[in-house]
Design an enzyme around this catalytic site. Sequence first.
Site, PDB file in Angstrom:
ATOM      1  N   SER A 147       6.074  -4.147  -1.409  1.00  0.00           N
ATOM      2  CA  SER A 147       6.058  -2.884  -0.675  1.00  0.00           C
ATOM      3  C   SER A 147       6.347  -3.129   0.805  1.00  0.00           C
ATOM      4  CB  SER A 147       4.726  -2.170  -0.905  1.00  0.00           C
ATOM      5  OG  SER A 147       4.777  -0.838  -0.458  1.00  0.00           O
ATOM      6  N   ASP A 223       6.903   3.984 -10.557  1.00  0.00           N
ATOM      7  CA  ASP A 223       6.318   3.869  -9.225  1.00  0.00           C
ATOM      8  C   ASP A 223       6.320   5.241  -8.560  1.00  0.00           C
ATOM      9  OD1 ASP A 223       5.892   3.343  -6.443  1.00  0.00           O
ATOM     10  OD2 ASP A 223       6.641   1.304  -6.714  1.00  0.00           O
ATOM     11  N   HIS A 256       3.321   0.875  -9.016  1.00  0.00           N
ATOM     12  CA  HIS A 256       3.341   0.187  -7.721  1.00  0.00           C
ATOM     13  C   HIS A 256       2.202  -0.829  -7.573  1.00  0.00           C
ATOM     14  CE1 HIS A 256       5.081   0.152  -3.655  1.00  0.00           C
ATOM     15  NE2 HIS A 256       3.861   0.115  -3.139  1.00  0.00           N
TER      16      HIS A 256
END
Length: 280
Positions: A147, A223, A256
């Site tokens: 991320s 995600d 995620h």
Amino acid sequence: MEKISAVKSFGGTQGVYSHKSDVLSCEMKFAVYTPEGNGPFPVLYWLSGLTCTEENFITKAGAQRVAAELGLIIVAPDTSPRGEGVPDDPEGAYDFGLGAGFYLNATQEPWSKHYKMYDYITKELPVLLVDMEFPVDGPRTGIFGHSMGGHGAITIHLKNPDKFKTCSAFSPIVAPSQVPWGKKAFSNYLGPDETTWSDYDATALVARQPSKAEILIDQGTADNFLAEQLKPELFANAAAESGQPYALRMQEGYDHSYYFIASFIEDHLRWHAERLQADS
């Protein structure tokens, strides 16, 4: 320098350490997994995402077993400066300030005194590892992350391809200048002049200075940040146009979280090890 903890894991040692950072003007923690043996070992820097510390990766990713097998050192620093006097988002938001250093060098007050994570990762921490006599093989160094940390890994690799020779990412923020997370962080850390933002934008960087190394990206299709914050297609398009070797793997049904990272961490470690070994 202080050793906070050191535990045996798959024959090696998972340690957590603290030190006074001259670059960040605060006390910092970082984690190091060292495999059994004398080394020197290739080293991978793992950069974590928003809200994380040095603990998330070492407790959730399950990387130690494969790192021990492959003979890899993994360094996992904190994601931002910490401590008394370090400014935070005035509203306590998760996506800016503490836990959200974005791996850049801030130029705007009050952030510029402490928020210099780019220099910390690329300059101070590698020297510290050598000074602490970790058995690192400096010429064989790679970087990866998740991320916000995936953003950091790709930008640091593209700006330092001879130092961080391999690069991969999970769910990276590839075009921060074009998404809400990045716009908020960059406008505060770097100021309103968006021309300065491109130095920390993977999509902008790969368009003008691609590396020769392949970049691996894994992205989950489930995600919940995919469409608004991550936009991997922007990086893929820019990489294709500039000639940057890359692999974008859309992993069906994954989100995620660290469940996603743990599912593919072995792939990434073997991928890095193969390329770093070939570079020796």
